[in-house]
Design a protein around this motif. Structure first.
Motif, mmCIF file in Angstrom:
data_model
loop_
_atom_site.group_PDB
_atom_site.id
_atom_site.type_symbol
_atom_site.label_atom_id
_atom_site.label_comp_id
_atom_site.label_asym_id
_atom_site.label_seq_id
_atom_site.Cartn_x
_atom_site.Cartn_y
_atom_site.Cartn_z
ATOM 1 N N LEU A 84 39.425 113.192 42.997
ATOM 2 C CA LEU A 84 39.117 112.397 44.187
ATOM 3 C C LEU A 84 37.702 111.816 44.099
ATOM 4 N N GLN A 85 36.753 112.614 43.656
ATOM 5 C CA GLN A 85 35.374 112.124 43.500
ATOM 6 C C GLN A 85 35.313 110.996 42.475
ATOM 7 N N MET A 86 36.054 111.140 41.398
ATOM 8 C CA MET A 86 36.043 110.112 40.353
ATOM 9 C C MET A 86 36.719 108.832 40.849
ATOM 10 N N GLU A 87 37.787 108.971 41.635
ATOM 11 C CA GLU A 87 38.506 107.795 42.128
ATOM 12 C C GLU A 87 37.692 107.033 43.157
ATOM 13 N N THR A 88 37.040 107.752 44.073
ATOM 14 C CA THR A 88 36.280 107.077 45.118
ATOM 15 C C THR A 88 34.963 106.558 44.589
ATOM 16 N N GLY A 89 34.399 107.243 43.598
ATOM 17 C CA GLY A 89 33.138 106.809 43.024
ATOM 18 C C GLY A 89 31.975 106.908 43.987
ATOM 19 N N SER A 90 32.167 107.605 45.104
ATOM 20 C CA SER A 90 31.124 107.663 46.122
ATOM 21 C C SER A 90 30.170 108.836 45.913
ATOM 22 N N SER A 91 30.450 109.646 44.943
ATOM 23 C CA SER A 91 29.621 110.826 44.736
ATOM 24 C C SER A 91 28.281 110.460 44.119
ATOM 25 N N GLU A 92 27.224 110.843 44.794
ATOM 26 C CA GLU A 92 25.889 110.633 44.228
ATOM 27 C C GLU A 92 25.725 111.462 42.964
ATOM 28 N N LYS A 93 26.394 112.596 42.912
ATOM 29 C CA LYS A 93 26.302 113.457 41.735
ATOM 30 C C LYS A 93 26.865 112.739 40.510
ATOM 31 N N VAL A 94 27.968 112.005 40.686
ATOM 32 C CA VAL A 94 28.557 111.271 39.568
ATOM 33 C C VAL A 94 27.554 110.253 39.047
ATOM 34 N N LEU A 99 23.297 108.736 34.899
ATOM 35 C CA LEU A 99 21.916 108.487 34.503
ATOM 36 C C LEU A 99 21.413 109.565 33.554
ATOM 37 N N GLN A 100 21.768 110.819 33.829
ATOM 38 C CA GLN A 100 21.325 111.907 32.964
ATOM 39 C C GLN A 100 21.892 111.772 31.554
ATOM 40 N N GLN A 101 23.048 111.147 31.420
ATOM 41 C CA GLN A 101 23.664 110.979 30.108
ATOM 42 C C GLN A 101 23.112 109.758 29.388
ATOM 43 N N VAL A 102 22.810 108.705 30.119
ATOM 44 C CA VAL A 102 22.389 107.455 29.507
ATOM 45 C C VAL A 102 20.904 107.480 29.140
ATOM 46 N N ILE A 103 20.071 108.052 29.979
ATOM 47 C CA ILE A 103 18.619 108.022 29.746
ATOM 48 C C ILE A 103 18.226 108.697 28.431
ATOM 49 N N PRO A 104 18.686 109.930 28.134
ATOM 50 C CA PRO A 104 18.296 110.523 26.838
ATOM 51 C C PRO A 104 18.752 109.686 25.649
ATOM 52 N N GLN A 105 19.914 109.070 25.762
ATOM 53 C CA GLN A 105 20.399 108.232 24.678
ATOM 54 C C GLN A 105 19.505 107.006 24.511
#
Length: 121
Positions: A84-94, A99-105
């Motif tokens: 549900l969180q992935m479908e709505t995309g409204s989660s700030e955690k998502v 960002l946590q995955q993209v920034i180190p890269q």
């Protein structure tokens, strides 16, 4: 394999176009059978399938898997709640996990560029 609470300590995603299920398993600290199960549970996760039904994941698939992993293992969501969180995309955690995955890269790529520039100078 890393503990579930160490999503930020996962290795940087290499700049490849496609990853095998074994590579994704190591990059995301999730076993291959779990990845196959998540494909059934999360419609957004659909790796390319080639000869012999082999799965090839793209960069955005790896990021998505890390998001799912964070929701399930760190946030304590159920499969249904994470879906549900992935479908709505409204989660700030998502968004934070993205960002946590993209920034180190990005940092790793910029350091590589810096090394190239220093060698040429």
């Amino acid at each position: 394999m890393l503990e579930a609470s160490h999503n930020s300590e996962l290795p940087v995603i290499p700049g490849k176009r496609y990853f095998t299920i074994g590579e994704v398993s190591e990059l995301c600290a999730v076993k291959p059978h779990v990845l196959r199960y998540w494909e059934q549970e999360f419609p957004q996760l659909s790796p390319v399938k080639r000869r012999g039904n082999r799965r090839y994941y793209q960069h955005q698939d790896v990021i998505l898997i890390r998001q799912i992993r964070a929701l399930l293992y760190e946030e304590g969501y159920t499969i249904g709640g994470a879906r549900l969180q992935m479908e709505t995309g409204s989660s700030e955690k998502v968004q934070t996990v993205q960002l946590q995955q993209v920034i180190p890269q990005m940092i790793a790529e910029l350091e590589g560029v810096l090394e190239l520039l220093e060698v040429e100078a």
